[in-house]
Design a protein around this motif. Structure first.
Motif, PDB file in Angstrom:
ATOM      1  N   HIS A 124       0.806  -1.222   0.000  1.00  8.32           N
ATOM      2  CA  HIS A 124       0.000   0.000   0.000  1.00  8.32           C
ATOM      3  C   HIS A 124       0.841   1.276   0.000  1.00  8.32           C
ATOM      4  O   HIS A 124       0.348   2.343   0.309  1.00  8.32           O
ATOM      5  N   GLU A 125       2.095   1.154  -0.367  1.00 11.22           N
ATOM      6  CA  GLU A 125       2.961   2.327  -0.441  1.00 11.22           C
ATOM      7  C   GLU A 125       3.406   2.562  -1.880  1.00 11.22           C
ATOM      8  O   GLU A 125       3.450   1.643  -2.690  1.00 11.22           O
ATOM      9  N   GLY A 126       3.745   3.796  -2.175  1.00 18.32           N
ATOM     10  CA  GLY A 126       4.260   4.144  -3.499  1.00 18.32           C
ATOM     11  C   GLY A 126       3.198   4.015  -4.580  1.00 18.32           C
ATOM     12  O   GLY A 126       2.077   4.505  -4.429  1.00 18.32           O
ATOM     13  N   GLU A 127       3.562   3.361  -5.672  1.00 20.33           N
ATOM     14  CA  GLU A 127       2.643   3.210  -6.804  1.00 20.33           C
ATOM     15  C   GLU A 127       1.462   2.293  -6.492  1.00 20.33           C
ATOM     16  O   GLU A 127       0.490   2.256  -7.244  1.00 20.33           O
ATOM     17  N   ARG A 128       1.531   1.569  -5.411  1.00 18.85           N
ATOM     18  CA  ARG A 128       0.450   0.647  -5.025  1.00 18.85           C
ATOM     19  C   ARG A 128      -0.468   1.266  -3.975  1.00 18.85           C
ATOM     20  O   ARG A 128      -1.246   0.553  -3.344  1.00 18.85           O
ATOM     21  N   SER A 129      -0.412   2.556  -3.793  1.00 16.62           N
ATOM     22  CA  SER A 129      -1.223   3.197  -2.748  1.00 16.62           C
ATOM     23  C   SER A 129      -2.723   3.062  -3.011  1.00 16.62           C
ATOM     24  O   SER A 129      -3.529   3.217  -2.099  1.00 16.62           O
ATOM     25  N   TRP A 130      -3.102   2.752  -4.235  1.00 21.85           N
ATOM     26  CA  TRP A 130      -4.522   2.610  -4.573  1.00 21.85           C
ATOM     27  C   TRP A 130      -5.056   1.206  -4.289  1.00 21.85           C
ATOM     28  O   TRP A 130      -6.269   0.988  -4.319  1.00 21.85           O
ATOM     29  N   TRP A 131      -4.205   0.249  -4.009  1.00 20.14           N
ATOM     30  CA  TRP A 131      -4.648  -1.135  -3.811  1.00 20.14           C
ATOM     31  C   TRP A 131      -5.677  -1.287  -2.696  1.00 20.14           C
ATOM     32  O   TRP A 131      -6.684  -1.994  -2.896  1.00 20.14           O
ATOM     33  N   PRO A 132      -5.503  -0.670  -1.532  1.00 22.94           N
ATOM     34  CA  PRO A 132      -6.559  -0.812  -0.511  1.00 22.94           C
ATOM     35  C   PRO A 132      -7.900  -0.248  -0.986  1.00 22.94           C
ATOM     36  O   PRO A 132      -8.952  -0.816  -0.682  1.00 22.94           O
ATOM     37  N   TRP A 133      -7.844   0.835  -1.750  1.00 32.70           N
ATOM     38  CA  TRP A 133      -9.097   1.413  -2.256  1.00 32.70           C
ATOM     39  C   TRP A 133      -9.765   0.513  -3.290  1.00 32.70           C
ATOM     40  O   TRP A 133     -10.996   0.480  -3.398  1.00 32.70           O
ATOM     41  N   GLY A 134      -8.965  -0.231  -4.024  1.00 33.47           N
ATOM     42  CA  GLY A 134      -9.538  -1.218  -4.945  1.00 33.47           C
ATOM     43  C   GLY A 134     -10.278  -2.313  -4.194  1.00 33.47           C
ATOM     44  O   GLY A 134     -11.366  -2.750  -4.600  1.00 33.47           O
ATOM     45  N   CYS A 135      -9.710  -2.726  -3.065  1.00 34.91           N
ATOM     46  CA  CYS A 135     -10.373  -3.733  -2.215  1.00 34.91           C
ATOM     47  C   CYS A 135     -11.656  -3.172  -1.612  1.00 34.91           C
ATOM     48  O   CYS A 135     -12.681  -3.864  -1.549  1.00 34.91           O
ATOM     49  N   VAL A 136     -11.592  -1.915  -1.171  1.00 38.59           N
ATOM     50  CA  VAL A 136     -12.786  -1.282  -0.606  1.00 38.59           C
ATOM     51  C   VAL A 136     -13.885  -1.186  -1.672  1.00 38.59           C
ATOM     52  O   VAL A 136     -15.056  -1.491  -1.405  1.00 38.59           O
ATOM     53  N   ALA A 137     -13.510  -0.784  -2.884  1.00 41.45           N
ATOM     54  CA  ALA A 137     -14.497  -0.683  -3.975  1.00 41.45           C
ATOM     55  C   ALA A 137     -15.106  -2.052  -4.276  1.00 41.45           C
ATOM     56  O   ALA A 137     -16.326  -2.164  -4.475  1.00 41.45           O
ATOM     57  N   GLY A 138     -14.272  -3.098  -4.318  1.00 42.36           N
ATOM     58  CA  GLY A 138     -14.794  -4.442  -4.565  1.00 42.36           C
ATOM     59  C   GLY A 138     -15.756  -4.884  -3.485  1.00 42.36           C
ATOM     60  O   GLY A 138     -16.802  -5.476  -3.759  1.00 42.36           O
ATOM     61  N   PHE A 139     -15.420  -4.571  -2.236  1.00 44.65           N
ATOM     62  CA  PHE A 139     -16.289  -4.947  -1.124  1.00 44.65           C
ATOM     63  C   PHE A 139     -17.612  -4.180  -1.162  1.00 44.65           C
ATOM     64  O   PHE A 139     -18.684  -4.764  -0.985  1.00 44.65           O
ATOM     65  N   VAL A 140     -17.548  -2.882  -1.430  1.00 41.24           N
ATOM     66  CA  VAL A 140     -18.769  -2.068  -1.476  1.00 41.24           C
ATOM     67  C   VAL A 140     -19.671  -2.504  -2.632  1.00 41.24           C
ATOM     68  O   VAL A 140     -20.888  -2.678  -2.458  1.00 41.24           O
ATOM     69  N   LEU A 141     -19.098  -2.688  -3.805  1.00 34.73           N
ATOM     70  CA  LEU A 141     -19.910  -3.121  -4.949  1.00 34.73           C
ATOM     71  C   LEU A 141     -20.467  -4.526  -4.729  1.00 34.73           C
ATOM     72  O   LEU A 141     -21.609  -4.817  -5.121  1.00 34.73           O
ATOM     73  N   GLY A 142     -19.690  -5.396  -4.098  1.00 35.63           N
ATOM     74  CA  GLY A 142     -20.187  -6.733  -3.773  1.00 35.63           C
ATOM     75  C   GLY A 142     -21.336  -6.688  -2.777  1.00 35.63           C
ATOM     76  O   GLY A 142     -22.288  -7.459  -2.869  1.00 35.63           O
ATOM     77  N   THR A 143     -21.243  -5.764  -1.816  1.00 38.66           N
ATOM     78  CA  THR A 143     -22.323  -5.609  -0.837  1.00 38.66           C
ATOM     79  C   THR A 143     -23.599  -5.135  -1.518  1.00 38.66           C
ATOM     80  O   THR A 143     -24.699  -5.621  -1.216  1.00 38.66           O
ATOM     81  N   ILE A 144     -23.459  -4.211  -2.451  1.00 41.10           N
ATOM     82  CA  ILE A 144     -24.633  -3.739  -3.202  1.00 41.10           C
ATOM     83  C   ILE A 144     -25.228  -4.891  -4.014  1.00 41.10           C
ATOM     84  O   ILE A 144     -26.441  -5.089  -4.048  1.00 41.10           O
ATOM     85  N   GLY A 145     -24.366  -5.675  -4.655  1.00 44.94           N
ATOM     86  CA  GLY A 145     -24.837  -6.831  -5.419  1.00 44.94           C
ATOM     87  C   GLY A 145     -25.512  -7.867  -4.536  1.00 44.94           C
ATOM     88  O   GLY A 145     -26.536  -8.442  -4.913  1.00 44.94           O
ATOM     89  N   PHE A 146     -24.952  -8.094  -3.363  1.00 43.46           N
ATOM     90  CA  PHE A 146     -25.553  -9.057  -2.429  1.00 43.46           C
ATOM     91  C   PHE A 146     -26.945  -8.587  -1.999  1.00 43.46           C
ATOM     92  O   PHE A 146     -27.888  -9.380  -1.965  1.00 43.46           O
ATOM     93  N   ALA A 147     -27.069  -7.292  -1.685  1.00 40.93           N
ATOM     94  CA  ALA A 147     -28.379  -6.757  -1.291  1.00 40.93           C
ATOM     95  C   ALA A 147     -29.374  -6.875  -2.440  1.00 40.93           C
ATOM     96  O   ALA A 147     -30.548  -7.208  -2.229  1.00 40.93           O
ATOM     97  N   TYR A 148     -28.918  -6.636  -3.650  1.00 41.75           N
ATOM     98  CA  TYR A 148     -29.783  -6.722  -4.839  1.00 41.75           C
ATOM     99  C   TYR A 148     -30.297  -8.144  -5.036  1.00 41.75           C
ATOM    100  O   TYR A 148     -31.486  -8.364  -5.269  1.00 41.75           O
ATOM    101  N   VAL A 149     -29.401  -9.105  -4.928  1.00 36.25           N
ATOM    102  CA  VAL A 149     -29.793 -10.508  -5.109  1.00 36.25           C
ATOM    103  C   VAL A 149     -30.668 -10.969  -3.948  1.00 36.25           C
ATOM    104  O   VAL A 149     -31.642 -11.692  -4.142  1.00 36.25           O
TER     105      VAL A 149
END
Length: 81
Positions: A45-70
């Motif tokens: 999560h340092e340097g050029e990979r600083s966005w990696w945690p946010w990618g995980c957060v986005a995946g989790f949030v979108l998955g939660t929305i999908g789970f609620a939808y289903v």
């Protein structure tokens, strides 16, 4: 003629039954594990990979929305006909 074959000879296709909610839940757990790993390992999560945690957060949030939808019954093809 085999069962399920109409007179025209084209086989009738049926939708596969898959455990959609379970698949989404497994994906959510994997996104959460990935988030924890990226936060615990500084090189992930340092340097050029600083966005990696946010990618995980986005995946989790979108998955939660999908789970609620289903879960509400709109995302599964059970009643589709």
């Amino acid at each position: 003629m085999p069962e399920g074959m109409p007179e025209g000879g084209v086989e009738v296709l049926r939708a596969m039954q898959v455990p959609t909610q379970r698949i989404i839940a497994i994906g959510l757990v994997l996104w959460a594990v990935a988030l924890v790993v990226t936060l615990l390992v500084p090189a992930l999560h340092e340097g050029e990979r600083s966005w990696w945690p946010w990618g995980c957060v986005a995946g989790f949030v979108l998955g939660t929305i999908g789970f609620a939808y289903v879960r509400r019954g709109r995302g599964n093809a059970h009643d589709a006909g």
